[in-house]
Design an enzyme around this catalytic site. Structure first.
Site, PDB file in Angstrom:
ATOM      1  CG  HIS A  18      -3.487  -3.965   2.895  1.00 19.16           C
ATOM      2  ND1 HIS A  18      -2.530  -3.493   3.754  1.00 19.16           N
ATOM      3  CD2 HIS A  18      -4.090  -2.872   2.366  1.00 19.16           C
ATOM      4  CE1 HIS A  18      -2.548  -2.172   3.770  1.00 19.16           C
ATOM      5  NE2 HIS A  18      -3.493  -1.770   2.922  1.00 19.16           N
ATOM      6  CB  CYS A  62      -0.973  -0.038   1.177  1.00 20.05           C
ATOM      7  SG  CYS A  62      -2.366   1.107   1.006  1.00 20.05           S
ATOM      8  CD  GLU A  92      -1.169  -6.821   4.845  1.00 19.28           C
ATOM      9  OE1 GLU A  92      -1.465  -5.670   5.227  1.00 19.28           O
ATOM     10  OE2 GLU A  92      -0.763  -7.070   3.694  1.00 19.28           O
TER      11      GLU A  92
END
EC number: 6.3.4.2
Length: 548
Positions: free
Chosen positions: A520, A380, A522
């Site tokens: 993102h 990001c 993750e």
């Protein structure tokens, strides 16, 4: 119709209700049941989207664009069930919904009260999707006795009375403090917590007791007697070396058996715990260690990057290596010769964030990784700062900046290679935003598709895939009009939105491993299914460790 398990906490906060809920969900799955987990937060914010990471930790984003509490990340990581907007609600959202209905005249002129209107709104939320799964696990934030939590406790009391007998149970987490001066575990705080619950009409069926010391059988019997639960429903919860040990530890303690007994499910299906045994085998039998520098804006609170931390652990599992993340404040890299703080690391991550503070340090981290050829992952804002660094030092745009943290970007005194996103396509509709819009829920949120360039590093990471989908949370984008200039300098735009307007992935052509992603990844990583980007990043870091 689903069976409901309500999870509450007492004595103190941060006892691990979210982790206990997630572990119980995983254990019920291991016995062949389907589950969904939900979080009810008593705070008056509509959602955590506008909260500071220092205040509330990470904001977890769902596929359908909800900004939620980080506990939903635990739920996903342990069960693999993708959370939805309907899996979280706050007191702020409840009251907002009630007041909206009142303004529309839906209550037919009645006086609006906490009971029944607020509690009915909570119960309606609880009933969403109740026919989809075998068990619905609902965690109530805060602790019993908190004034803002009372409508939620009243709502679940009513909900339990309205459902068929045997369809709802209550699991309560408490603390057994150890007094070193007397050498005793004290059960009185647990007794008082349960007394508080019973005073509002709630009787726990299962007690989970956190303790730093072994809980003797006589103390468990005492708790059972004074709290009116069965002795085998008093479950000890001790500190663990890893949160991923929780399903196996809770199973050994009898949590899943106690819950099924409370529902009178007998005989219960035998659990298959092989998934969690494999997870723990990978954690405890790591072959080597890699050091990862995480250069961020909120490093003082690790929970601000909870999913990044966990995804690194998952990447380590995939490579049977122990990952040691070390948190470096981006502002520290802005000092004279601050880049020496990155020496000796096998990989560098620059995660997301908001605002100007520390961004020059993030840019310095990207430059260090590029010049020293250290594996780099920008997420990001981390991707945006990597693009700014390449624009300044490779493409000759010496005044490159972002509209987010450089006010001069609007006056023509610098070149905004990152700009405020004013419109984009979501599904089959166009979304429009203005810089002065309200902040809550106005970003580009949720799952979006990226089309990958064949033969690129990102495509190889995803086994040759031509498209991937990850979750976004941002309102600034890299300006695609600088694509040709940056690509000529060596920065490849290897992932784009389907309409080819929004850069999703960048990488360096002549670097061993350098990727920036607008999304993102993750957020979708799990211990038994690591995010491919993190697994390959750790692999590259492992190779770097061998070269050092």
């Amino acid at each position: 119709m689903a069976r409901y398990i309500f999870i509450t906490g007492g004595v103190v906060s941060s006892l691990g209700k979210g982790l206990a809920s997630a572990a119980l969900g995983a254990l019920l799955q291991a016995r062949g049941y389907t589950v969904r987990l939900r979080k009810l937060d008593p705070y008056l914010n509509v959602d955590p989207g506008t909260m500071s990471p220092f205040e509330h930790g990470e904001v977890f984003v769902t596929d359908d664009g909800a900004e939620t509490d980080l506990d939903l990340g635990h739920y996903e990581r342990f069960t693999g069930v993708s959370a939805r907007r309907s899996d979280t609600i706050s007191a702020g959202r409840v009251y907002s919904n009630v007041l909206d209905k009142e303004r529309r005249g839906e209550y037919l002129g009645k006086t609006i009260q906490v009971i029944p209107h607020v509690t009915n709104e909570i119960k309606d939320f609880l009933a969403i999707g109740e026919d989809e799964v075998d068990f619905m696990l609902c965690e109530i934030g805060g602790t019993v006795g908190d004034i803002e939590g009372l409508p939620f406790f009243e709502a679940i009391r009513q909900f339990g009375q309205e459902r068929p007998r045997g369809k709802v149970i209550l699991m309560h987490l408490t603390l057994l403090p150890w007094l070193a001066a007397s050498g005793e575990l004290k059960t009185k705080p647990t007794q008082h917590s349960v007394k508080e619950l019973r005073s509002i009409g709630l009787q726990p069926d299962v007690l989970v007791c956190r303790s730093e010391q072994l809980i003797p059988d006589r103390e468990r019997a005492k708790i059972a007697l004074f709290c009116n639960v069965r002795p085998d429903s008093v479950i000890p919860a001790y500190d663990l070396k890893s949160i991923y040990e929780a399903p196996l530890a809770y199973h050994r303690a009898g949590l899943d058996r106690a819950v099924l007994d409370a529902f009178r499910i007998s005989p219960a299906p035998r659990p298959d715990l092989s998934r969690w045994e494999d997870v723990m085998d990978r954690l405890t039998h790591a072959e080597g260690e890699v050091r990862i520098a995480v250069v961020g804006k909120y490093t003082e609170l690790e929970d601000a990057y909870k999913s990044v931390s966990e995804a690194l652990t998952h990447g380590g599992m995939a490579n049977r290596v122990r990952v040691r993340p070390e948190w470096i404040a981006a502002e520290d890299l802005e000092q004279d010769d601050g880049s020496h703080l990155l020496d000796g690391y096998h990989g560098i991550i620059v995660p997301g964030g908001f605002g100007e503070r520390g961004t020059e340090g993030m840019i310095a981290a990207a430059q260090y990784a590029r010049e020293k050829r250290v594996p780099f992952l920008g997420i990001c804002l981390g991707m945006q700062t990597a693009v700014i660094e390449a624009a300044r030092n490779l493409a000759g745009i010496s005044d490159a900046g972002s509209q987010e943290f450089d006010p001069a970007a609007d006056s023509g005194r610098c070149t905004p290679v990152v700009y405020h996103l004013k419109e984009w396509v979501q599904g089959n509709r166009k979304v429009e935003r203005k810089p002065d819009d309200a902040k809550g829920g106005t970003m580009r949120l949720g799952a979006y598709t990226a089309v990958l360039k064949p033969g690129s590093l990102i495509s190889r990471v995803y086994d040759g895939a031509t498209e991937i989908e990850d979750r976004h949370r941002h309102r600034y984008e890299v300006d695609v009009s600088y694509r040709d200039q940056l690509e000529a300098a060596g920065m490849v735009f290897s992932g784009m939105s389907p309409d080819d307007r929004l850069p999703e992935v960048v990488e360096l052509a002549d670097h061993p491993w350098f990727i920036g992603v607008q999304a993102h990844p993750e957020l979708k990583s799990k211990p038994f299914a690591p995010a491919p980007l993190f697994a390959d990043f750790v692999r590259a870091a492992k190779e770097q460790e061998r070269m050092v």
